[in-house]
Design an enzyme around this catalytic site. Structure first.
Site, PDB file in Angstrom:
ATOM      1  N   CYS A  60       0.835  -1.205   0.000  1.00 43.28           N
ATOM      2  CA  CYS A  60       0.000   0.000   0.000  1.00 43.28           C
ATOM      3  C   CYS A  60       0.868   1.254   0.000  1.00 43.28           C
ATOM      4  CB  CYS A  60      -0.936   0.010   1.200  1.00 43.28           C
ATOM      5  SG  CYS A  60      -2.120  -1.352   1.215  1.00 43.28           S
ATOM      6  N   ALA A  61       1.908   1.249   0.810  1.00 38.44           N
ATOM      7  CA  ALA A  61       2.831   2.376   0.845  1.00 38.44           C
ATOM      8  C   ALA A  61       3.506   2.550  -0.507  1.00 38.44           C
ATOM      9  CB  ALA A  61       3.866   2.160   1.946  1.00 38.44           C
TER      10      ALA A  61
END
Length: 165
Positions: A60-61
């Site tokens: 996600c990052a």
């Protein structure tokens, strides 16, 4: 009901995932300053919805960083990172990373987004969070591209999402 996997294990996803040609459903999501906003806040702009389970995971990052870099400077385009994270956590991440070309939005007050966009994880350890997906909208909220990522630990197809813009 759609299915995605986490480490190869199937997870059920409920709702209706938007398809190219559809008009995107309106939404209410919460900004970093705890204001509720709808799709109309971004009227007249193209939008990339980078929908993620949680900013606190590696993939996600990474997707947030990559969309910040690859799409953040496109003309008339907003990159919206949507998750169930509290707005404070998402804001802290973007601040620490120096990400200025994305806007984080939270579903924490408005679970209906997850159903309306077909990303509501119903089973498994991530139940209650969003499945990983990308939805690209034109200025009139028509869906140009949509990808429900089949394995949550995989990154989306950035090139396909950006190609429609």
């Amino acid at each position: 009901m759609s299915k995605v996997t986490l480490d190869g294990n199937p997870l059920e996803v409920s709702g209706t995932f938007p398809q190219p040609g559809d008009t995107a459903p309106d939404f209410t999501l919460t900004t970093g300053d705890l204001q509720d906003v709808g799709l109309d806040k971004f009227a007249g702009k193209r939008k990339i919805l980078n929908i993620i389970p949680s900013i606190d995971t590696g993939v996600c990052a990474t997707s947030t960083r990559k969309f910040n870099e690859k799409a953040g400077n496109l003309d008339n385009t907003e990159v919206l990172v949507v998750s169930a994270d509290l707005p404070f956590a998402a804001g802290r991440f973007c601040g620490a990373e120096g990400l200025k070309n994305v806007q984080t939005l939270s579903t924490f007050r408005n679970y209906s987004f997850q159903q309306d966009y077909g990303v509501a994880l119903q089973t498994g350890p991530l139940a209650g969070l969003c499945a990983r997906a990308v939805v690209v909208l034109d200025e009139d909220n028509k869906v140009l591209h949509s990808e429900l990522v089949d394995e949550i630990k995989n990154e989306p197809d950035y090139d396909a999402a950006l190609a429609v813009l």
